[in-house]
Design a protein around this motif. Structure first.
Motif, PDB file in Angstrom:
ATOM      1  N   SER A 242      31.080  52.791  94.721  1.00  0.00           N
ATOM      2  CA  SER A 242      30.725  52.503  93.334  1.00  0.00           C
ATOM      3  C   SER A 242      31.247  53.639  92.469  1.00  0.00           C
ATOM      4  CB  SER A 242      29.210  52.375  93.187  1.00  0.00           C
ATOM      5  OG  SER A 242      28.730  51.260  93.904  1.00  0.00           O
ATOM      6  N   VAL A 243      31.994  53.300  91.430  1.00  0.00           N
ATOM      7  CA  VAL A 243      32.560  54.312  90.540  1.00  0.00           C
ATOM      8  C   VAL A 243      32.379  53.863  89.097  1.00  0.00           C
ATOM      9  CG1 VAL A 243      34.267  55.089  92.225  1.00  0.00           C
ATOM     10  CG2 VAL A 243      34.856  53.278  90.614  1.00  0.00           C
ATOM     11  N   GLN A 244      32.534  54.793  88.198  1.00  0.00           N
ATOM     12  CA  GLN A 244      32.463  54.462  86.782  1.00  0.00           C
ATOM     13  C   GLN A 244      33.842  54.062  86.269  1.00  0.00           C
ATOM     14  OE1 GLN A 244      30.552  57.773  84.759  1.00  0.00           O
ATOM     15  NE2 GLN A 244      28.569  56.763  85.005  1.00  0.00           N
ATOM     16  N   ALA A 245      33.819  53.287  85.212  1.00  0.00           N
ATOM     17  CA  ALA A 245      35.079  52.865  84.596  1.00  0.00           C
ATOM     18  C   ALA A 245      35.922  54.084  84.234  1.00  0.00           C
ATOM     19  CB  ALA A 245      34.787  52.034  83.351  1.00  0.00           C
ATOM     20  N   GLY A 246      37.218  53.952  84.467  1.00  0.00           N
ATOM     21  CA  GLY A 246      38.122  55.062  84.219  1.00  0.00           C
ATOM     22  C   GLY A 246      38.364  55.933  85.429  1.00  0.00           C
ATOM     23  N   GLY A 247      37.566  55.749  86.448  1.00  0.00           N
ATOM     24  CA  GLY A 247      37.687  56.550  87.649  1.00  0.00           C
ATOM     25  C   GLY A 247      38.769  56.051  88.584  1.00  0.00           C
ATOM     26  N   SER A 248      38.900  56.743  89.703  1.00  0.00           N
ATOM     27  CA  SER A 248      39.912  56.414  90.704  1.00  0.00           C
ATOM     28  C   SER A 248      39.260  56.247  92.066  1.00  0.00           C
ATOM     29  CB  SER A 248      40.972  57.515  90.780  1.00  0.00           C
ATOM     30  OG  SER A 248      41.671  57.660  89.562  1.00  0.00           O
ATOM     31  N   LEU A 249      39.958  55.509  92.911  1.00  0.00           N
ATOM     32  CA  LEU A 249      39.461  55.272  94.253  1.00  0.00           C
ATOM     33  C   LEU A 249      40.658  55.019  95.160  1.00  0.00           C
ATOM     34  CD1 LEU A 249      36.547  55.143  95.341  1.00  0.00           C
ATOM     35  CD2 LEU A 249      36.657  52.660  95.103  1.00  0.00           C
ATOM     36  N   SER A 250      40.556  55.482  96.401  1.00  0.00           N
ATOM     37  CA  SER A 250      41.604  55.227  97.381  1.00  0.00           C
ATOM     38  C   SER A 250      41.008  54.468  98.549  1.00  0.00           C
ATOM     39  CB  SER A 250      42.216  56.546  97.868  1.00  0.00           C
ATOM     40  OG  SER A 250      43.230  56.292  98.821  1.00  0.00           O
TER      41      SER A 250
ATOM     42  N   LEU B 179      45.586  52.066  99.390  1.00  0.00           N
ATOM     43  CA  LEU B 179      45.657  51.472  98.058  1.00  0.00           C
ATOM     44  C   LEU B 179      45.013  52.471  97.098  1.00  0.00           C
ATOM     45  CD1 LEU B 179      46.345  49.002  96.273  1.00  0.00           C
ATOM     46  CD2 LEU B 179      43.975  48.249  96.616  1.00  0.00           C
ATOM     47  N   GLN B 180      45.831  53.074  96.257  1.00  0.00           N
ATOM     48  CA  GLN B 180      45.340  54.018  95.256  1.00  0.00           C
ATOM     49  C   GLN B 180      45.101  53.261  93.966  1.00  0.00           C
ATOM     50  OE1 GLN B 180      44.545  57.321  95.487  1.00  0.00           O
ATOM     51  NE2 GLN B 180      43.852  57.168  93.366  1.00  0.00           N
ATOM     52  N   MET B 181      43.878  53.343  93.484  1.00  0.00           N
ATOM     53  CA  MET B 181      43.498  52.624  92.273  1.00  0.00           C
ATOM     54  C   MET B 181      43.059  53.617  91.215  1.00  0.00           C
ATOM     55  SD  MET B 181      41.458  49.394  93.958  1.00  0.00           S
ATOM     56  CE  MET B 181      40.122  50.397  94.598  1.00  0.00           C
ATOM     57  N   ASN B 182      43.722  53.602  90.086  1.00  0.00           N
ATOM     58  CA  ASN B 182      43.418  54.494  88.980  1.00  0.00           C
ATOM     59  C   ASN B 182      42.975  53.698  87.760  1.00  0.00           C
ATOM     60  OD1 ASN B 182      44.318  56.718  90.560  1.00  0.00           O
ATOM     61  ND2 ASN B 182      46.422  56.349  89.905  1.00  0.00           N
ATOM     62  N   SER B 183      42.357  54.397  86.827  1.00  0.00           N
ATOM     63  CA  SER B 183      41.905  53.775  85.573  1.00  0.00           C
ATOM     64  C   SER B 183      41.133  52.490  85.852  1.00  0.00           C
ATOM     65  CB  SER B 183      43.117  53.490  84.666  1.00  0.00           C
ATOM     66  OG  SER B 183      43.832  54.674  84.385  1.00  0.00           O
ATOM     67  N   LEU B 184      40.190  52.576  86.734  1.00  0.00           N
ATOM     68  CA  LEU B 184      39.450  51.390  87.145  1.00  0.00           C
ATOM     69  C   LEU B 184      38.625  50.795  86.018  1.00  0.00           C
ATOM     70  CD1 LEU B 184      38.452  52.587  90.695  1.00  0.00           C
ATOM     71  CD2 LEU B 184      39.721  50.495  90.183  1.00  0.00           C
TER      72      LEU B 184
ATOM     73  N   PRO C 253      35.661  47.520  84.971  1.00  0.00           N
ATOM     74  CA  PRO C 253      34.618  46.680  85.578  1.00  0.00           C
ATOM     75  C   PRO C 253      35.183  45.406  86.204  1.00  0.00           C
ATOM     76  CG  PRO C 253      33.836  47.584  83.514  1.00  0.00           C
ATOM     77  CD  PRO C 253      35.292  47.966  83.620  1.00  0.00           C
ATOM     78  N   GLU C 254      36.236  44.862  85.637  1.00  0.00           N
ATOM     79  CA  GLU C 254      36.825  43.638  86.190  1.00  0.00           C
ATOM     80  C   GLU C 254      37.548  43.868  87.508  1.00  0.00           C
ATOM     81  OE1 GLU C 254      37.210  44.834  83.085  1.00  0.00           O
ATOM     82  OE2 GLU C 254      39.266  44.500  82.337  1.00  0.00           O
ATOM     83  N   ASP C 255      37.673  45.115  87.924  1.00  0.00           N
ATOM     84  CA  ASP C 255      38.229  45.406  89.248  1.00  0.00           C
ATOM     85  C   ASP C 255      37.163  45.299  90.341  1.00  0.00           C
ATOM     86  OD1 ASP C 255      40.158  47.970  87.676  1.00  0.00           O
ATOM     87  OD2 ASP C 255      40.893  46.017  88.372  1.00  0.00           O
ATOM     88  N   THR C 256      35.930  45.094  89.940  1.00  0.00           N
ATOM     89  CA  THR C 256      34.853  44.938  90.909  1.00  0.00           C
ATOM     90  C   THR C 256      35.123  43.740  91.806  1.00  0.00           C
ATOM     91  OG1 THR C 256      33.191  45.966  89.496  1.00  0.00           O
ATOM     92  CG2 THR C 256      32.397  44.443  91.183  1.00  0.00           C
ATOM     93  N   ALA C 257      35.119  43.985  93.113  1.00  0.00           N
ATOM     94  CA  ALA C 257      35.456  42.933  94.074  1.00  0.00           C
ATOM     95  C   ALA C 257      35.300  43.475  95.484  1.00  0.00           C
ATOM     96  CB  ALA C 257      36.896  42.451  93.879  1.00  0.00           C
TER      97      ALA C 257
END
Length: 126
Positions: free
Chosen positions: A11-19, A81-86, A88-92
């Protein structure tokens, strides 16, 4: 049997990144196109990015929009998979999937990717 093991969901906040990571057995890592799909709550499963054995990419431009990248780590037999600038619609639930050959198919149609991991949850809060 092709086994794919995802990790890194959080779980991350909008604007955050996740790998996210997808680990495969060496033989399959070295011989198959591997990619990422996602499925939002009450949504259809959609392709995100895939990478061939040679490093070629298949991407869903509507999803990626310059924010997501995919890479291979040959030392770890792992796809990232590097995801930046996450958003809310990326929730999945994000799934790792493998194609039948080392070349990525021309589309993300699920029939082109017969091997699937169990999925990892990504939640983006506003």
């Amino acid at each position: 049997q092709v086994q794919l093991v995802e990790s890194g969901g959080a779980s991350v906040q909008a604007g955050g990144s996740l790998s996210l990571a997808c680990a495969a057995e060496p033989y399959y890592y070295q011989t198959l196109c591997i990619g990422w799909f996602r499925q939002a709550p009450e949504g259809e499963r959609e392709g995100v990015l895939a990478i061939s054995v040679g490093g070629g990419r298949l991407d869903n431009a509507d999803v990626v929009k310059g924010r997501f990248t995919i890479s291979r780590d040959n030392a770890k037999n792992t796809i990232y998979l590097q995801m930046n600038s996450l958003k809310p619609e990326d929730t999945a639930v994000y799934y790792c999937a493998a194609a039948r050959t080392g070349y990525c198919p021309p589309s993300f149609h699920p029939r082109n990717f017969p091997y699937w991991g169990q999925g990892t949850q990504v939640t983006v809060s506003s």
